[in-house]
Structure formats: C-alpha cells, structure tokens
Design a protein around this motif. Structure first.
Motif, PDB file in Angstrom:
ATOM      1  N   ILE A   1       0.837  -1.203   0.000  1.00 28.30           N
ATOM      2  CA  ILE A   1       0.000   0.000   0.000  1.00 28.30           C
ATOM      3  C   ILE A   1       0.869   1.251   0.000  1.00 28.30           C
ATOM      4  N   ALA A   2       1.915   1.244   0.828  1.00 27.87           N
ATOM      5  CA  ALA A   2       2.817   2.398   0.876  1.00 27.87           C
ATOM      6  C   ALA A   2       3.463   2.631  -0.483  1.00 27.87           C
ATOM      7  N   LEU A   3       3.945   1.563  -1.125  1.00 25.75           N
ATOM      8  CA  LEU A   3       4.573   1.706  -2.438  1.00 25.75           C
ATOM      9  C   LEU A   3       3.576   2.179  -3.487  1.00 25.75           C
ATOM     10  N   GLN A   4       2.360   1.661  -3.440  1.00 19.36           N
ATOM     11  CA  GLN A   4       1.329   2.093  -4.384  1.00 19.36           C
ATOM     12  C   GLN A   4       1.054   3.584  -4.219  1.00 19.36           C
ATOM     13  N   LEU A   5       0.956   4.049  -2.984  1.00 18.40           N
ATOM     14  CA  LEU A   5       0.706   5.472  -2.743  1.00 18.40           C
ATOM     15  C   LEU A   5       1.889   6.331  -3.171  1.00 18.40           C
ATOM     16  N   ILE A   6       3.096   5.888  -2.852  1.00 19.88           N
ATOM     17  CA  ILE A   6       4.287   6.653  -3.224  1.00 19.88           C
ATOM     18  C   ILE A   6       4.371   6.804  -4.736  1.00 19.88           C
TER      19      ILE A   6
ATOM     20  N   HIS B   1      15.998   9.536 -21.505  1.00 18.74           N
ATOM     21  CA  HIS B   1      17.111  10.262 -20.874  1.00 18.74           C
ATOM     22  C   HIS B   1      18.451   9.766 -21.424  1.00 18.74           C
ATOM     23  N   ILE B   2      18.570   8.471 -21.593  1.00 17.59           N
ATOM     24  CA  ILE B   2      19.810   7.895 -22.134  1.00 17.59           C
ATOM     25  C   ILE B   2      19.993   8.336 -23.582  1.00 17.59           C
ATOM     26  N   LYS B   3      18.907   8.320 -24.356  1.00 17.61           N
ATOM     27  CA  LYS B   3      18.943   8.674 -25.778  1.00 17.61           C
ATOM     28  C   LYS B   3      19.540  10.066 -26.014  1.00 17.61           C
ATOM     29  N   ILE B   4      19.200  11.013 -25.130  1.00 21.07           N
ATOM     30  CA  ILE B   4      19.687  12.382 -25.337  1.00 21.07           C
ATOM     31  C   ILE B   4      20.934  12.680 -24.496  1.00 21.07           C
ATOM     32  N   ASN B   5      21.525  11.626 -23.935  1.00 21.07           N
ATOM     33  CA  ASN B   5      22.760  11.761 -23.149  1.00 21.07           C
ATOM     34  C   ASN B   5      22.615  12.667 -21.937  1.00 21.07           C
ATOM     35  N   ASP B   6      21.470  12.587 -21.276  1.00 20.23           N
ATOM     36  CA  ASP B   6      21.295  13.316 -20.022  1.00 20.23           C
ATOM     37  C   ASP B   6      22.238  12.738 -18.979  1.00 20.23           C
ATOM     38  N   PRO B   7      22.643  13.540 -18.009  1.00 24.40           N
ATOM     39  CA  PRO B   7      23.406  12.986 -16.894  1.00 24.40           C
ATOM     40  C   PRO B   7      22.548  11.964 -16.151  1.00 24.40           C
ATOM     41  N   LEU B   8      23.171  10.977 -15.565  1.00 23.90           N
ATOM     42  CA  LEU B   8      22.469   9.910 -14.849  1.00 23.90           C
ATOM     43  C   LEU B   8      21.488  10.475 -13.826  1.00 23.90           C
ATOM     44  N   LYS B   9      21.841  11.565 -13.190  1.00 26.72           N
ATOM     45  CA  LYS B   9      21.009  12.187 -12.158  1.00 26.72           C
ATOM     46  C   LYS B   9      19.579  12.425 -12.650  1.00 26.72           C
ATOM     47  N   LYS B  10      19.409  12.810 -13.898  1.00 28.47           N
ATOM     48  CA  LYS B  10      18.077  13.125 -14.424  1.00 28.47           C
ATOM     49  C   LYS B  10      17.213  11.876 -14.605  1.00 28.47           C
ATOM     50  N   SER B  11      17.836  10.711 -14.674  1.00 24.61           N
ATOM     51  CA  SER B  11      17.102   9.453 -14.836  1.00 24.61           C
ATOM     52  C   SER B  11      16.683   8.848 -13.508  1.00 24.61           C
ATOM     53  N   ILE B  12      17.219   9.352 -12.417  1.00 28.00           N
ATOM     54  CA  ILE B  12      16.997   8.718 -11.113  1.00 28.00           C
ATOM     55  C   ILE B  12      15.517   8.598 -10.740  1.00 28.00           C
ATOM     56  N   PRO B  13      14.693   9.649 -10.863  1.00 26.79           N
ATOM     57  CA  PRO B  13      13.283   9.461 -10.475  1.00 26.79           C
ATOM     58  C   PRO B  13      12.581   8.380 -11.290  1.00 26.79           C
ATOM     59  N   ALA B  14      12.737   8.410 -12.609  1.00 21.74           N
ATOM     60  CA  ALA B  14      12.079   7.393 -13.448  1.00 21.74           C
ATOM     61  C   ALA B  14      12.599   5.998 -13.113  1.00 21.74           C
ATOM     62  N   LEU B  15      13.899   5.877 -12.903  1.00 27.22           N
ATOM     63  CA  LEU B  15      14.481   4.576 -12.558  1.00 27.22           C
ATOM     64  C   LEU B  15      13.996   4.098 -11.195  1.00 27.22           C
ATOM     65  N   LEU B  16      13.937   5.003 -10.225  1.00 26.85           N
ATOM     66  CA  LEU B  16      13.455   4.645  -8.891  1.00 26.85           C
ATOM     67  C   LEU B  16      12.010   4.155  -8.950  1.00 26.85           C
ATOM     68  N   PHE B  17      11.136   4.883  -9.654  1.00 27.87           N
ATOM     69  CA  PHE B  17       9.736   4.474  -9.723  1.00 27.87           C
ATOM     70  C   PHE B  17       9.551   3.215 -10.565  1.00 27.87           C
ATOM     71  N   LEU B  18      10.402   3.010 -11.551  1.00 29.69           N
ATOM     72  CA  LEU B  18      10.402   1.754 -12.304  1.00 29.69           C
ATOM     73  C   LEU B  18      10.698   0.587 -11.357  1.00 29.69           C
ATOM     74  N   ILE B  19      11.727   0.736 -10.538  1.00 27.30           N
ATOM     75  CA  ILE B  19      12.094  -0.319  -9.585  1.00 27.30           C
ATOM     76  C   ILE B  19      10.962  -0.546  -8.585  1.00 27.30           C
ATOM     77  N   LEU B  20      10.357   0.527  -8.083  1.00 21.85           N
ATOM     78  CA  LEU B  20       9.250   0.373  -7.128  1.00 21.85           C
ATOM     79  C   LEU B  20       8.067  -0.356  -7.768  1.00 21.85           C
ATOM     80  N   CYS B  21       7.763  -0.050  -9.020  1.00 24.00           N
ATOM     81  CA  CYS B  21       6.677  -0.762  -9.718  1.00 24.00           C
ATOM     82  C   CYS B  21       6.980  -2.248  -9.839  1.00 24.00           C
ATOM     83  N   LEU B  22       8.217  -2.568 -10.169  1.00 16.09           N
ATOM     84  CA  LEU B  22       8.605  -3.979 -10.288  1.00 16.09           C
ATOM     85  C   LEU B  22       8.563  -4.672  -8.929  1.00 16.09           C
TER      86      LEU B  22
END
Length: 121
Positions: free
Chosen positions: A6-11, A94-115
């Motif tokens: 439930i906590a992960l779903q809400l987050i 983010h990877i496609k346009i060569n963004d710094p890794l920092k900019k991918s962190i939120p999407a990556l974090l929420f991807l991991i939480l979904c999994l």
C-alpha cells in the motif's frame, strides 16, 4: 507485506500524479535536456506533441488505478506493469539524449518500485 505494498502504491501513484498534474508546467532539475516543462521535455526527446497527451493520459490513468488497487487488488499488477513499461521508456529517453544519470533517477526509482510491487510485495 500488505502495508508495504500500500505504501509503495501510494508513493508511486501520488508521485506520478504530482508530475503530470501539479508539476506539468514547472521547471525541475529532473527534466530532460534543458526543458522547463513536460511539453518542452517531449520536444527535446524528439517526440510528437500528441505523444505527450497519450503518455500523460496513460500515466495518470495507471497511477489512479494503482492507488485504487488498495481497494481493488486486481488493478495493482496491470497498473504497476503498465507504469513500469512507461517508466522504462522515460529512462531510455534520458539515455537517448545523453542526459546525466542524475536526471534518470526518479524514473528509474519508480520503475524499480513498480517492479517490486508486482514481483516482491
């Protein structure tokens, strides 16, 4: 485990809704390239304007369904998997346009939480 799920779903759900409904036209440090809004970010990625609305609709709908999954558990896995797919696309952009890794962190974090929601909790 139910409380963790439930906590992960809400987050995840509330964070996605925050990005797409509250932060939509606001500059954040996580936007791709030098974009200051979601619309500019999609342009930086080279995506057509219609994709912004389609992906936005899908993310908001899946986020709401993920939260609704607290009361309707059959919604949890499809919603979390759908969001994971879209978030993987965000990381890829983010990877496609060569963004710094920092900019991918939120999407990556929420991807991991979904999994985690689907496969662990």
């Amino acid at each position: 485990m139910d409380y963790i799920s439930i906590a992960l779903q809400l987050i995840v759900g509330l964070s996605i809704l925050n990005v797409w409904l509250i932060q939509y036209n606001k500059s954040t440090q996580w936007r791709g390239g030098n974009a200051t809004t979601l619309k500019e970010e999609f342009a930086v990625y080279g995506m057509p304007e219609w994709s912004l609305y389609l992906i936005g609709f899908l993310k908001v709908t899946l986020a709401i369904a993920l939260i609704a999954g607290i009361w309707y558990p059959e919604l949890v896995n499809p919603s979390a998997l759908g969001l994971a797919f879209l978030l993987a696309g965000s990381v890829f952009m983010h990877i496609k346009i060569n963004d710094p890794l920092k900019k991918s962190i939120p999407a990556l974090l929420f991807l991991i939480l979904c999994l985690l929601i689907v496969f662990v909790v």
